[in-house]
Write an enzyme that holds these catalytic residues in place. Structure first.
Site, PDB file in Angstrom:
ATOM      1  N   THR A 134      33.786  32.763  27.715  1.00 41.11           N
ATOM      2  CA  THR A 134      32.756  31.958  28.366  1.00 41.11           C
ATOM      3  C   THR A 134      32.802  30.513  27.881  1.00 41.11           C
ATOM      4  OG1 THR A 134      30.357  31.635  28.325  1.00 41.11           O
ATOM      5  CG2 THR A 134      31.254  32.929  26.554  1.00 41.11           C
ATOM      6  N   ASP A 135      32.255  29.603  28.678  1.00 35.50           N
ATOM      7  CA  ASP A 135      32.141  28.199  28.240  1.00 35.50           C
ATOM      8  C   ASP A 135      31.051  28.040  27.181  1.00 35.50           C
ATOM      9  OD1 ASP A 135      29.903  28.565  29.883  1.00 35.50           O
ATOM     10  OD2 ASP A 135      30.287  26.802  31.138  1.00 35.50           O
ATOM     11  N   GLU A 136      30.220  29.096  27.000  1.00 29.04           N
ATOM     12  CA  GLU A 136      29.123  28.971  26.032  1.00 29.04           C
ATOM     13  C   GLU A 136      29.636  28.844  24.599  1.00 29.04           C
ATOM     14  OE1 GLU A 136      25.709  31.435  26.732  1.00 29.04           O
ATOM     15  OE2 GLU A 136      26.220  31.659  28.847  1.00 29.04           O
ATOM     16  N   TYR A 159      25.081  35.769  21.277  1.00 25.71           N
ATOM     17  CA  TYR A 159      26.077  36.102  22.313  1.00 25.71           C
ATOM     18  C   TYR A 159      27.287  35.188  22.212  1.00 25.71           C
ATOM     19  CZ  TYR A 159      28.409  35.819  26.858  1.00 25.71           C
ATOM     20  OH  TYR A 159      29.361  35.762  27.848  1.00 25.71           O
ATOM     21  N   LYS A 163      31.214  35.931  21.142  1.00 26.95           N
ATOM     22  CA  LYS A 163      32.358  35.650  22.030  1.00 26.95           C
ATOM     23  C   LYS A 163      33.328  34.696  21.339  1.00 26.95           C
ATOM     24  CE  LYS A 163      33.095  36.815  25.681  1.00 26.95           C
ATOM     25  NZ  LYS A 163      33.785  38.024  26.214  1.00 26.95           N
TER      26      LYS A 163
HETATM   27  N1  LIG Z   1      28.677  36.575  33.853  1.00 30.07           N
HETATM   28  C1  LIG Z   1      29.085  35.342  33.552  1.00 30.07           C
HETATM   29  O1  LIG Z   1      28.530  34.362  34.046  1.00 30.07           O
HETATM   30  C2  LIG Z   1      30.270  35.139  32.627  1.00 30.07           C
HETATM   31  C3  LIG Z   1      30.832  33.860  32.547  1.00 30.07           C
HETATM   32  C4  LIG Z   1      31.949  33.666  31.733  1.00 30.07           C
HETATM   33  C5  LIG Z   1      32.490  34.728  31.016  1.00 30.07           C
HETATM   34  N2  LIG Z   1      31.921  35.959  31.114  1.00 30.07           N
HETATM   35  C6  LIG Z   1      32.544  37.059  30.357  1.00 30.07           C
HETATM   36  O2  LIG Z   1      33.107  37.939  31.312  1.00 30.07           O
HETATM   37  C7  LIG Z   1      33.032  39.279  30.837  1.00 30.07           C
HETATM   38  C8  LIG Z   1      32.311  40.140  31.872  1.00 30.07           C
HETATM   39  O3  LIG Z   1      31.010  39.615  32.105  1.00 30.07           O
HETATM   40  P1  LIG Z   1      30.008  40.323  33.127  1.00 30.07           P
HETATM   41  O4  LIG Z   1      29.020  39.307  33.537  1.00 30.07           O
HETATM   42  O5  LIG Z   1      30.786  41.056  34.156  1.00 30.07           O
HETATM   43  O6  LIG Z   1      29.298  41.354  32.149  1.00 30.07           O
HETATM   44  P2  LIG Z   1      28.484  42.687  32.493  1.00 30.07           P
HETATM   45  O7  LIG Z   1      27.467  42.800  31.410  1.00 30.07           O
HETATM   46  O8  LIG Z   1      28.054  42.708  33.919  1.00 30.07           O
HETATM   47  O9  LIG Z   1      29.572  43.855  32.330  1.00 30.07           O
HETATM   48  C9  LIG Z   1      30.095  44.244  31.099  1.00 30.07           C
HETATM   49  C10 LIG Z   1      30.777  45.593  31.279  1.00 30.07           C
HETATM   50  O10 LIG Z   1      31.353  45.970  30.010  1.00 30.07           O
HETATM   51  C11 LIG Z   1      31.012  47.320  29.758  1.00 30.07           C
HETATM   52  N3  LIG Z   1      30.951  47.511  28.302  1.00 30.07           N
HETATM   53  C12 LIG Z   1      30.029  46.967  27.455  1.00 30.07           C
HETATM   54  N4  LIG Z   1      30.279  47.391  26.196  1.00 30.07           N
HETATM   55  C13 LIG Z   1      31.384  48.179  26.260  1.00 30.07           C
HETATM   56  C14 LIG Z   1      32.132  48.900  25.291  1.00 30.07           C
HETATM   57  N5  LIG Z   1      31.796  48.897  23.992  1.00 30.07           N
HETATM   58  N6  LIG Z   1      33.210  49.617  25.698  1.00 30.07           N
HETATM   59  C15 LIG Z   1      33.552  49.652  27.014  1.00 30.07           C
HETATM   60  N7  LIG Z   1      32.871  49.003  27.976  1.00 30.07           N
HETATM   61  C16 LIG Z   1      31.805  48.271  27.607  1.00 30.07           C
HETATM   62  C17 LIG Z   1      29.676  47.544  30.433  1.00 30.07           C
HETATM   63  O11 LIG Z   1      29.431  48.912  30.714  1.00 30.07           O
HETATM   64  C18 LIG Z   1      29.824  46.708  31.703  1.00 30.07           C
HETATM   65  O12 LIG Z   1      30.405  47.470  32.741  1.00 30.07           O
HETATM   66  C19 LIG Z   1      32.301  39.213  29.492  1.00 30.07           C
HETATM   67  O13 LIG Z   1      33.277  39.218  28.485  1.00 30.07           O
HETATM   68  C20 LIG Z   1      31.586  37.880  29.526  1.00 30.07           C
HETATM   69  O14 LIG Z   1      31.450  37.354  28.216  1.00 30.07           O
HETATM   70  C21 LIG Z   1      30.830  36.190  31.910  1.00 30.07           C
END
Ligand SMILES: NC(=O)c1ccc[n+]([C@@H]2O[C@H](COP(=O)([O-])OP(=O)(O)OC[C@H]3O[C@@H](n4cnc5c(N)ncnc54)[C@H](O)[C@@H]3O)[C@@H](O)[C@H]2O)c1
Length: 353
Positions: A134-136, A159, A163
């Site tokens: 993430t950009d965070e 969080y 990350k």
């Molecule tokens: N949503 C955003 O705006 C955003 C932006 C940039 C980066 N990201 C990154 O992208 C990735 C996905 O984000 P998202 O928004 O889809 O998250 P989300 O919370 O919707 O999904 C996370 C998934 O990971 C699974 N999970 C969690 N812990 C687990 C574990 N220990 N073992 C196996 N599976 C596990 C959960 O069941 C879920 O399906 C993350 O790494 C997040 O940091 C998200």
């Protein structure tokens, strides 16, 4: 045809990537997810029962189970998205974030390395692992400037700190062990199938429930928004054309203040689902700000645009309209994921179907 192993493939971004790979390519998709509250097989739609999709309910902290999946499925690519992802939850309970984001990523890197070393030289050369971040991790900007790949890390929340820790591990496994890892840092995503705890789906859900629409502080915080399918396309492009050891910032060049995002949703709802009692925006309520709330994030995505040849297809206006339309047409999905009824295979626990 390659085999992609996606961790977190039942979550918001992971499920978008799984659906896209099944719909638009011939690749096999191996989906590894332990199905926390944020993971729902219901989000996979038509991909769920597709013959090129295999699901394994595995926790990424479980080295033995990961090893078995890797040896059985023999992926060419790993895209690592499994994480705890909600800042507010990380303030209430940071432990799960350290466990999954740091310990889980470490465990996955170790098992990926062990698997990778056992492959032929040709397969080792072609192998890619993308660590999605993430950009965070870069912390907060003032009114001007944008994050580049060279911006120093300065995370604010549990969080983003977890990350950041996982990003450092991913880079170290590339530099020290030669594992072909690429790190991506993306701005805020939005789109269909996002769990209704994040700003956009939460606002739509509350508006449709005639509830107040909470906005932190004065709503002045600025985020750079990217439609989730554009992020999935960026990850595919990075797998195909990214350079191991490099990092890529991904963003939509769509900076918006939170209050303007909420007002934009209200305007769309006034058009698509008018409330006879008045404009939806009358329910906006400013609430006590989140502690440590970063003021502004903005991404300079020049490197991925130039070196990888990716650019977003959706503007914030087209993407937001698609998103609001999707949530209005799929209110049953929101109700089911919020009740937990469709999490995993708990179909026997009630009449979830
Ligand atoms: N949503 C955003 O705006 C955003 C932006 C940039 C980066 N990201 C990154 O992208 C990735 C996905 O984000 P998202 O928004 O889809 O998250 P989300 O919370 O919707 O999904 C996370 C998934 O990971 C699974 N999970 C969690 N812990 C687990 C574990 N220990 N073992 C196996 N599976 C596990 C959960 O069941 C879920 O399906 C993350 O790494 C997040 O940091 C998200």
């Amino acid at each position: 045809m390659a085999t992609y192993l996606i961790t977190g493939g039942a979550g918001f971004i992971g499920s978008a990537l799984v659906r896209q790979l099944i719909a638009e390519t011939d690749h096999r998709v191996v989906n590894v997810d332990c199905l926390t509250y944020a993971g729902n097989l219901d989000s996979l739609d038509g991909a769920r029962d597709h013959p090129r999709h295999a699901f394994h309910q595995v926790d990424i902290c479980d080295a033995v189970a990961l090893r078995a999946v890797l040896e059985h499925e023999r992926p060419d690519v790993i895209v690592h998205l499994a994480a705890e992802s909600h800042v507010d939850r990380s303030i209430d309970g940071p432990g799960a974030f350290i466990q999954t984001n740091v310990v889980g990523t470490f465990t996955l890197l170790q098992e990926a390395r062990r698997y990778w070393l056992a492959q032929s030289a040709e397969r080792r050369r072609a192998f890619r692992m993308v660590h999605v971040s993430t950009d965070e991790v870069f912390g907060s900007l003032g009114a001007t400037g944008r994050f580049t790949e060279e911006t120093p890390y300065a995370p604010s929340s549990p969080y983003s700190a977890s990350k950041a820790g996982s990003d450092h591990l991913a880079r170290a496994w590339q530099r020290t062990f030669g594992l072909p890892v690429i790190v991506t840092n993306c701005s805020n995503n939005y789109g269909p199938y996002q769990f209704p705890e994040k700003l956009i789906p939460l606002t739509i859900h509350k508006a449709m429930s005639d509830a107040p629409l909470p906005v932190y502080g004065r709503g002045e915080n600025v985020r750079d928004w990217l439609f989730v399918d554009d992020h999935a396309r960026a990850l595919r492009a990075v797998v195909e054309r990214g350079v191991p050891g490099d990092t890529y910032n991904i963003g939509g060049d769509s900076e918006r203040r939170n209050v303007d995002v909420v007002r934009g949703i209200c305007a769309l709802l006034d058009e698509l689902a008018p409330d006879p009692a008045g404009a939806h925006a009358r329910r906006i309520e400013f609430v006590t700000d989140r502690p440590g709330h970063d003021f502004r994030y903005a991404i300079d995505a020049t490197r991925i645009r130039r070196a990888v040849g990716w650019s977003p297809r959706e503007s914030f206006e087209t993407g937001l309209r698609k998103t609001v339309e999707w949530y209005l047409a799929n209110r049953a999905w929101t109700e089911r994921v919020m009740s937990g009824a469709y999490r995993g295979e708990r179909l026997g626990a009630g009449s979830a179907a």
